[in-house]
Design a protein around this motif. Structure first.
Motif, mmCIF file in Angstrom:
data_model
loop_
_atom_site.group_PDB
_atom_site.id
_atom_site.type_symbol
_atom_site.label_atom_id
_atom_site.label_comp_id
_atom_site.label_asym_id
_atom_site.label_seq_id
_atom_site.Cartn_x
_atom_site.Cartn_y
_atom_site.Cartn_z
ATOM 1 N N LEU A 13 0.832 -1.207 0.000
ATOM 2 C CA LEU A 13 0.000 0.000 0.000
ATOM 3 C C LEU A 13 0.866 1.257 0.000
ATOM 4 O O LEU A 13 0.570 2.225 -0.716
ATOM 5 C CB LEU A 13 -0.930 -0.002 1.216
ATOM 6 C CG LEU A 13 -2.031 -1.057 1.207
ATOM 7 C CD1 LEU A 13 -2.685 -1.153 2.586
ATOM 8 C CD2 LEU A 13 -3.057 -0.749 0.138
ATOM 9 N N PHE A 14 1.925 1.243 0.788
ATOM 10 C CA PHE A 14 2.850 2.382 0.859
ATOM 11 C C PHE A 14 3.468 2.650 -0.513
ATOM 12 O O PHE A 14 3.500 3.791 -0.981
ATOM 13 C CB PHE A 14 3.939 2.082 1.901
ATOM 14 C CG PHE A 14 4.932 3.194 2.084
ATOM 15 C CD1 PHE A 14 4.642 4.270 2.897
ATOM 16 C CD2 PHE A 14 6.167 3.152 1.460
ATOM 17 C CE1 PHE A 14 5.548 5.288 3.083
ATOM 18 C CE2 PHE A 14 7.091 4.159 1.635
ATOM 19 C CZ PHE A 14 6.780 5.243 2.447
ATOM 20 N N LEU A 15 3.926 1.586 -1.172
ATOM 21 C CA LEU A 15 4.510 1.736 -2.505
ATOM 22 C C LEU A 15 3.497 2.326 -3.484
ATOM 23 O O LEU A 15 3.808 3.266 -4.228
ATOM 24 C CB LEU A 15 5.018 0.389 -3.015
ATOM 25 C CG LEU A 15 5.544 0.368 -4.445
ATOM 26 C CD1 LEU A 15 6.774 1.270 -4.587
ATOM 27 C CD2 LEU A 15 5.859 -1.053 -4.875
ATOM 28 N N GLY A 16 2.277 1.800 -3.459
ATOM 29 C CA GLY A 16 1.248 2.309 -4.366
ATOM 30 C C GLY A 16 0.942 3.772 -4.121
ATOM 31 O O GLY A 16 0.796 4.559 -5.066
ATOM 32 N N GLN A 17 0.861 4.163 -2.872
ATOM 33 C CA GLN A 17 0.568 5.565 -2.570
ATOM 34 C C GLN A 17 1.731 6.474 -2.949
ATOM 35 O O GLN A 17 1.507 7.601 -3.395
ATOM 36 C CB GLN A 17 0.184 5.718 -1.104
ATOM 37 C CG GLN A 17 -1.185 5.126 -0.844
ATOM 38 C CD GLN A 17 -1.639 5.290 0.584
ATOM 39 O OE1 GLN A 17 -0.875 5.090 1.512
ATOM 40 N NE2 GLN A 17 -2.894 5.646 0.751
ATOM 41 N N ARG A 18 2.935 6.003 -2.770
ATOM 42 C CA ARG A 18 4.090 6.814 -3.185
ATOM 43 C C ARG A 18 4.120 6.977 -4.710
ATOM 44 O O ARG A 18 4.346 8.068 -5.207
ATOM 45 C CB ARG A 18 5.396 6.175 -2.698
ATOM 46 C CG ARG A 18 5.585 6.156 -1.196
ATOM 47 C CD ARG A 18 5.795 7.512 -0.610
ATOM 48 N NE ARG A 18 6.968 8.141 -1.186
ATOM 49 C CZ ARG A 18 7.486 9.283 -0.808
ATOM 50 N NH1 ARG A 18 6.926 9.956 0.174
ATOM 51 N NH2 ARG A 18 8.550 9.791 -1.377
ATOM 52 N N ILE A 19 3.856 5.892 -5.427
ATOM 53 C CA ILE A 19 3.835 5.965 -6.890
ATOM 54 C C ILE A 19 2.735 6.916 -7.360
ATOM 55 O O ILE A 19 2.927 7.693 -8.295
ATOM 56 C CB ILE A 19 3.664 4.559 -7.509
ATOM 57 C CG1 ILE A 19 4.956 3.753 -7.310
ATOM 58 C CG2 ILE A 19 3.297 4.652 -8.991
ATOM 59 C CD1 ILE A 19 4.843 2.294 -7.676
ATOM 60 N N ALA A 20 1.583 6.885 -6.678
ATOM 61 C CA ALA A 20 0.455 7.754 -7.035
ATOM 62 C C ALA A 20 0.637 9.180 -6.514
ATOM 63 O O ALA A 20 -0.223 10.017 -6.712
ATOM 64 C CB ALA A 20 -0.842 7.163 -6.496
ATOM 65 N N TYR B 187 1.406 11.388 -0.891
ATOM 66 C CA TYR B 187 2.424 11.369 0.152
ATOM 67 C C TYR B 187 1.815 11.388 1.555
ATOM 68 O O TYR B 187 2.320 10.723 2.453
ATOM 69 C CB TYR B 187 3.404 12.519 -0.036
ATOM 70 C CG TYR B 187 4.099 12.456 -1.376
ATOM 71 C CD1 TYR B 187 4.865 11.354 -1.732
ATOM 72 C CD2 TYR B 187 3.956 13.475 -2.312
ATOM 73 C CE1 TYR B 187 5.488 11.271 -2.968
ATOM 74 C CE2 TYR B 187 4.578 13.411 -3.553
ATOM 75 C CZ TYR B 187 5.342 12.305 -3.876
ATOM 76 O OH TYR B 187 5.953 12.230 -5.101
ATOM 77 N N ALA B 188 0.721 12.100 1.732
ATOM 78 C CA ALA B 188 0.062 12.135 3.041
ATOM 79 C C ALA B 188 -0.521 10.762 3.380
ATOM 80 O O ALA B 188 -0.401 10.293 4.523
ATOM 81 C CB ALA B 188 -1.025 13.198 3.064
ATOM 82 N N GLY B 189 -1.130 10.116 2.404
ATOM 83 C CA GLY B 189 -1.664 8.770 2.624
ATOM 84 C C GLY B 189 -0.568 7.771 2.940
ATOM 85 O O GLY B 189 -0.726 6.918 3.813
ATOM 86 N N ALA B 190 0.554 7.889 2.233
ATOM 87 C CA ALA B 190 1.691 7.008 2.496
ATOM 88 C C ALA B 190 2.223 7.230 3.906
ATOM 89 O O ALA B 190 2.517 6.278 4.637
ATOM 90 C CB ALA B 190 2.783 7.228 1.456
ATOM 91 N N ALA B 191 2.330 8.475 4.304
ATOM 92 C CA ALA B 191 2.836 8.789 5.644
ATOM 93 C C ALA B 191 1.906 8.248 6.730
ATOM 94 O O ALA B 191 2.361 7.831 7.800
ATOM 95 C CB ALA B 191 3.011 10.295 5.806
ATOM 96 N N GLY B 192 0.611 8.225 6.450
ATOM 97 C CA GLY B 192 -0.348 7.706 7.413
ATOM 98 C C GLY B 192 -0.203 6.212 7.683
ATOM 99 O O GLY B 192 -0.677 5.711 8.702
ATOM 100 N N LEU B 193 0.458 5.500 6.779
ATOM 101 C CA LEU B 193 0.661 4.060 6.966
ATOM 102 C C LEU B 193 1.844 3.736 7.872
ATOM 103 O O LEU B 193 1.948 2.626 8.392
ATOM 104 C CB LEU B 193 0.879 3.388 5.610
ATOM 105 C CG LEU B 193 -0.310 3.392 4.661
ATOM 106 C CD1 LEU B 193 0.099 2.848 3.300
ATOM 107 C CD2 LEU B 193 -1.459 2.592 5.243
ATOM 108 N N VAL B 194 2.728 4.698 8.060
ATOM 109 C CA VAL B 194 3.962 4.449 8.815
ATOM 110 C C VAL B 194 3.695 3.946 10.239
ATOM 111 O O VAL B 194 4.317 2.967 10.667
ATOM 112 C CB VAL B 194 4.885 5.681 8.787
ATOM 113 C CG1 VAL B 194 6.081 5.499 9.705
ATOM 114 C CG2 VAL B 194 5.339 5.964 7.353
ATOM 115 N N PRO B 195 2.773 4.540 11.009
ATOM 116 C CA PRO B 195 2.532 4.004 12.364
ATOM 117 C C PRO B 195 2.053 2.545 12.353
ATOM 118 O O PRO B 195 2.448 1.756 13.217
ATOM 119 C CB PRO B 195 1.446 4.920 12.931
ATOM 120 C CG PRO B 195 1.562 6.182 12.147
ATOM 121 C CD PRO B 195 2.000 5.769 10.777
#
Length: 134
Positions: A100-107, A110-118
């Motif tokens: 999911l992180f990879l997909g959000q970064r590619i798209a 960045y905010a959505g990707a950062a939300g996955l970190v926790p």
């Protein structure tokens, strides 16, 4: 650390990921058209556009498997102290989050990707706890 406290923390982390991924997988099944349309729109301007249907099915299966293994693994671990099913569920959870992180970064979400970190940190911590217990 008290062994019973360690087991409690491991099971709570497993139950957390079972709720997260069972709900997400179930939502993708029950609202298939809306979720697939959303994924198509996310990847519309990326090189993954033609792969979005396959990516959607892949993440649906990965999330659902992670949720099932975390839920059944948590219960099984509570009853038997055998952890392999829960550990595999947590590993699939972490793999799902990385996808999911990879997909959000590619798209470029960045905010959505950062939300996955926790979530990722919690999943890795859960796996780490099993390594420390053995």
């Amino acid at each position: 650390m008290d062994y019973s406290l360690l087991i409690f923390i491991q099971i709570i982390i497993g139950l957390f990921f079972s709720i997260l991924f069972l709900q997400s997988g179930l939502d993708k099944v029950l609202n298939y058209r809306d979720n697939k349309s959303y994924i198509d729109s996310v990847f519309e301007k990326t090189f993954l556009k033609s792969f979005s249907p396959l990516l959607f099915i892949g993440i649906l299966l990965l999330e659902t498997a992670a949720g099932i293994l975390c839920s059944t693994g948590s219960i099984y671990y509570l009853l038997t102290q055998e952890s392999i099913m829960l550990v595999i569920g947590l590993q699939l959870s972490v793999i799902s989050l990385v996808c999911l992180f990879l997909g959000q970064r590619i798209a470029k979400d960045y905010a959505g990707a950062a939300g996955l970190v926790p979530y990722l940190i919690l999943g890795v911590f859960g796996i780490y706890l099993f390594g420390q217990a053995g």
